[in-house]
Design an enzyme around this catalytic site. Structure first.
Site, short mmCIF file in Angstrom:
data_model
loop_
_atom_site.label_atom_id
_atom_site.label_comp_id
_atom_site.label_asym_id
_atom_site.label_seq_id
_atom_site.Cartn_x
_atom_site.Cartn_y
_atom_site.Cartn_z
N ASP A 9 0.84 -1.20 0.00
CA ASP A 9 0.00 0.00 0.00
C ASP A 9 0.88 1.25 0.00
O ASP A 9 0.88 2.01 0.96
CB ASP A 9 -0.96 -0.02 1.21
CG ASP A 9 -0.26 -0.10 2.56
OD1 ASP A 9 0.91 -0.54 2.61
OD2 ASP A 9 -0.86 0.30 3.57
N ASN A 157 1.42 0.95 17.24
CA ASN A 157 1.73 2.29 16.73
C ASN A 157 0.48 3.06 16.29
O ASN A 157 0.59 4.19 15.84
CB ASN A 157 2.78 2.25 15.61
CG ASN A 157 2.29 1.55 14.35
OD1 ASN A 157 1.18 1.02 14.30
ND2 ASN A 157 3.13 1.53 13.33
N GLU A 163 -0.83 -2.58 15.87
CA GLU A 163 -0.03 -2.06 14.75
C GLU A 163 -0.97 -1.75 13.59
O GLU A 163 -1.99 -2.43 13.41
CB GLU A 163 1.02 -3.11 14.37
CG GLU A 163 1.94 -2.73 13.23
CD GLU A 163 1.33 -2.93 11.86
OE1 GLU A 163 1.70 -2.19 10.94
OE2 GLU A 163 0.45 -3.81 11.72
N ASN A 165 -1.20 -2.20 10.16
CA ASN A 165 -1.68 -3.15 9.13
C ASN A 165 -2.71 -4.13 9.69
O ASN A 165 -3.63 -4.55 8.99
CB ASN A 165 -0.51 -3.95 8.53
CG ASN A 165 0.37 -3.10 7.65
OD1 ASN A 165 -0.03 -2.01 7.21
ND2 ASN A 165 1.58 -3.58 7.39
N HIS A 239 10.03 -0.16 7.77
CA HIS A 239 9.22 -1.35 8.06
C HIS A 239 9.21 -2.41 6.96
O HIS A 239 9.63 -3.56 7.16
CB HIS A 239 7.75 -0.96 8.26
CG HIS A 239 7.46 0.04 9.32
ND1 HIS A 239 7.47 -0.26 10.65
CD2 HIS A 239 7.08 1.34 9.24
CE1 HIS A 239 7.11 0.82 11.35
NE2 HIS A 239 6.87 1.79 10.51
N ASP A 240 8.61 -2.05 5.81
CA ASP A 240 8.19 -3.08 4.86
C ASP A 240 9.34 -3.79 4.14
O ASP A 240 9.22 -4.97 3.78
CB ASP A 240 7.24 -2.48 3.82
CG ASP A 240 5.93 -2.02 4.45
OD1 ASP A 240 5.67 -2.39 5.61
OD2 ASP A 240 5.18 -1.28 3.78
#
Ligand code: BDR
Ligand code: CA
Length: 327
Positions: A9, A157, A163, A165, A239-240
């Site tokens: 995303d 977060n 979190e 997602n 992160h990703d």
């Protein structure tokens, strides 16, 4: 080479994950699928196409789910801005979307490759993956593994314990964590607290020069303002890209087995990933032997070898820059 579908995303850190997947020779990026998450499906899909256009990444991009399975949509424009990828310059997309819906792209790609060869890396809400599992349950035994960014076994977060997602589509996360496949959960404990773009990493990326290096630096410059301001972390969290790095070099991570459940109803804890670790010393009464949570098969990422991770980011920046110069 490791075959990968990156379900994302974009999103600043999603864009870096795309670059790492496209720029490392050990990854065969079969396609990019998009899902509403950090922003609307229109914006994140446009951003994915623009990143691929800007940096000559020629893989199918398939547009996916526009809203979560059950709950109302939540976006992260407070972190990623009004376009979902505010800050760096991106050109308009110059190529067409794959005609398939992301869910069909995932199913067809998994079912037409050899069993146990395709890895799925969901790095946005897990809506597409959950729908693919429900539409074609045989993908569960056919994929090699799922390496998912999301969750946390400590703090959240978006709420104290959730979190983004997972919080953005908890029912989809429940489907992914309860399916009988090999899942690695790379949560905030690792991505937000260890995988940081420190000044040292930023200098190494700057030294590469060129527009890919500049894009990465501009991406980090933007999220530094929101990560530092809203999340109180000192440097941008990458992160990703951790999910792609874990596929390239699993030795850069340690994991521990846990039974992970997604809290779907808690007044204060909706979207929490409740991880009961197999080695749950100190959980004698409430977890451990007394707990119902004894299906210890999710690999939860615990520690990151930051030097190896940083090398992967720098090396992919160099490779993509050299490839672009030759094109
Ligand atoms: C996750 O949420 C998104 O904002 C990031 O792209 C990442 O996937 C971190 O909580
Ligand atoms: Ca993401």
């Amino acid at each position: 080479m490791e075959k990968l579908i990156l379900d994302c995303d974009p999103g600043h850190d999603d864009a870096i994950a795309i670059l790492l997947a496209a720029g490392d020779p050990r990854i065969d990026l079969l396609g990019i699928t998009t899902v509403a998450g950090n922003h609307t499906i229109e914006n994140v899909t446009r951003n994915a196409l623009s990143v691929c256009t800007a940096f000559g990444i020629q893989v199918p991009v398939a547009r996916g789910s526009e809203r979560p399975l059950v709950i109302e949509q939540v976006i992260a424009d407070d972190i990623h801005g009004a376009t979902g990828l505010d800050g760096p310059y991106l050109p308009p997309a110059s190529f067409e979307l794959d005609p398939r819906h992301a869910v069909d792209f995932i199913i067809e790609t998994v079912m037409t490759h050899e069993p146990k060869t395709v890895t799925l890396a969901p790095v946005g809400p897990y809506t597409n993956i959950a729908l693919a599992v429900r539409k074609e349950p045989r993908i569960v035994e056919r994929v090699k593994q799922v390496i998912a960014m999301g969750g946390s076994y400590t703090r959240g977060n978006i709420t104290p314990v959730a979190e983004f997602n997972i919080y953005a589509d908890p029912e989809a996360a429940h489907v992914v964590f309860s399916a009988d496949w090999d899942v690695t959960m790379i949560g905030l404990d690792l991505t937000q607290h260890q995988a940081l773009a420190t000044p040292e990493l930023q200098e190494r990326v700057r030294a590469v020069g060129g527009d890919i290096s500049q894009f990465i630096l501009d991406t980090w410059a933007f999220v530094h303002t929101t990560h530092n301001g809203l999340l109180d972390i000192p440097y941008p969290a990458v992160h990703d890209a951790c999910c792609v790095a874990a596929l390239i070099d699993p030795s850069a991570f340690t994991t521990e087995l846990a039974d992970v459940r997604v809290e779907l109803e808690g007044r204060w804890s909706k979207g929490q990933t409740v991880a009961n670790f197999q080695t749950a010393s100190g959980m004698r009464h409430f977890g451990g032997t007394a707990s119902e949570q004894k299906d210890y098969r999710t690999k939860v990422a615990m520690t990151l070898d930051w030097d190896k991770f940083a090398d992967l980011i720098v090396d992919c920046t160099k490779r993509l820059t050299e490839a672009k110069a030759k094109a």
